[in-house]
Design an enzyme around this catalytic site. Structure first.
Site, PDB file in Angstrom:
ATOM      1  N   ASP A  12       2.574  10.150  -0.912  1.00 51.86           N
ATOM      2  CA  ASP A  12       2.742   8.934  -0.116  1.00 51.86           C
ATOM      3  C   ASP A  12       2.455   9.176   1.365  1.00 51.86           C
ATOM      4  O   ASP A  12       1.924   8.297   2.049  1.00 51.86           O
ATOM      5  CB  ASP A  12       4.160   8.393  -0.302  1.00 51.86           C
ATOM      6  N   GLY A  13       2.790  10.361   1.867  1.00 52.35           N
ATOM      7  CA  GLY A  13       2.494  10.668   3.261  1.00 52.35           C
ATOM      8  C   GLY A  13       1.006  10.697   3.540  1.00 52.35           C
ATOM      9  O   GLY A  13       0.544  10.237   4.593  1.00 52.35           O
ATOM     10  N   THR A  14       0.231  11.223   2.596  1.00 50.52           N
ATOM     11  CA  THR A  14      -1.223  11.238   2.745  1.00 50.52           C
ATOM     12  C   THR A  14      -1.782   9.823   2.748  1.00 50.52           C
ATOM     13  O   THR A  14      -2.681   9.496   3.537  1.00 50.52           O
ATOM     14  CB  THR A  14      -1.862  12.050   1.606  1.00 50.52           C
ATOM     15  N   ASP A 162       1.018 -10.679  -1.879  1.00 55.24           N
ATOM     16  CA  ASP A 162       1.645 -11.992  -1.672  1.00 55.24           C
ATOM     17  C   ASP A 162       1.878 -12.327  -0.208  1.00 55.24           C
ATOM     18  O   ASP A 162       2.380 -13.406   0.121  1.00 55.24           O
ATOM     19  CB  ASP A 162       2.966 -12.090  -2.439  1.00 55.24           C
ATOM     20  N   GLU A 219       7.024   9.326   6.023  1.00 49.71           N
ATOM     21  CA  GLU A 219       6.740   9.947   7.311  1.00 49.71           C
ATOM     22  C   GLU A 219       7.741   9.458   8.354  1.00 49.71           C
ATOM     23  O   GLU A 219       7.999   8.251   8.445  1.00 49.71           O
ATOM     24  CB  GLU A 219       5.313   9.609   7.763  1.00 49.71           C
TER      25      GLU A 219
END
Length: 250
Positions: A12-14, A162, A219
């Protein structure tokens, strides 16, 4: 110029780093983005049903169809998945990298149990649409995606197309928002069983004792006031045909 699609290989940080780089480009010059989930938790990829096996994920990243998705912004920073503050942010920030290498996403759950008795609720002022209130919360999450922290489901119905954040508050304060029972699959659901959810394209939170640290897709980020804005359809992202993160009008 001349690049049609970029593949972000990592967790997820990347993805957060890639999104921030792409959002600095003019909208008409942003290439499509695809995901190769080879990080520790891969929360966004897991919720999106992106294949776990690297070979299958790479094939999907190369050949898959890109859909327009929303991108969140807090102050000057962008994020794809979740911005979390309070208990969840403490757990994410203080989970040792060595423990994540051994336990993967389970490292966050273990750290959460160890930090539980030392944590104090955060008091502040929050503006969400027509609501403006002061109070304390154990954890707050401004969600574009559905889960964070190694599998903690925060906003089970969130959609990435959305135009709205799902704002999740874990609080015992008597706020003018209906409370729902948190899903038992989340450690926050076990520790703080009642949560409140609102949907809005803009959110503002000012902690009483600032600055405070939050997590953007894992992060760290610190500020005295957090102003969130949703950018509807700002990025083209490759997602599986059966992903639950897109609405019916995909």
């Amino acid at each position: 110029d001349g690049i049609d699609r970029v593949i972000a290989g990592g967790g997820d940080g990347t993805l957060n780093l890639m999104v921030n780089a792409l959002m600095k480009l003019p909208a008409e010059k942003r290439p499509e983005m695809a995901i190769l989930p080879v990080g520790t938790a891969n929360d966004f990829a897991t919720a999106a049903f992106i294949p776990e096996q690297p070979r299958q994920a790479l094939i999907a990243a190369i050949d898959g169809f890109a859909s327009r998705v929303d991108i969140g912004q807090v102050n000057e920073r962008y994020f794809l998945n979740v911005a979390s503050g309070g208990f969840g942010a403490v757990v994410t920030a203080e989970t040792p990298p060595e423990l994540k290498e051994i336990l993967g996403g389970g490292a966050y759950a273990l750290t959460g149990l160890l930090k539980l008795f030392d944590f104090q609720p955060i008091y502040g002022t929050m503006k969400i649409g027509e609501y403006c209130f002061e109070g304390s919360s154990f954890a707050t999450a401004v969600c574009n995606g559905r889960q964070a922290g190694g599998g903690m489901v925060l906003a089970p119905d969130a959609l990435v197309d959305d135009g709205l954040f799902d704002i999740v508050l874990y609080t015992l304060d008597n706020l003018p928002i209906p409370a729902t029972l948190a899903p038992p699959s989340s450690i926050l659901g076990w520790l703080f069983p009642f949560k409140k959810i609102l949907r809005a394209p803009e959110v503002e939170f000012t902690p009483e004792e600032g600055p405070r640290q939050i997590n953007l897709d894992g992060e760290p980020y610190s500020a005295e006031t957090f102003r969130f804005t949703m950018h509807h359809g700002a990025l083209s992202l490759v997602l599986p045909p059966d992903t639950p993160l897109l609405g019916e009008d995909r």
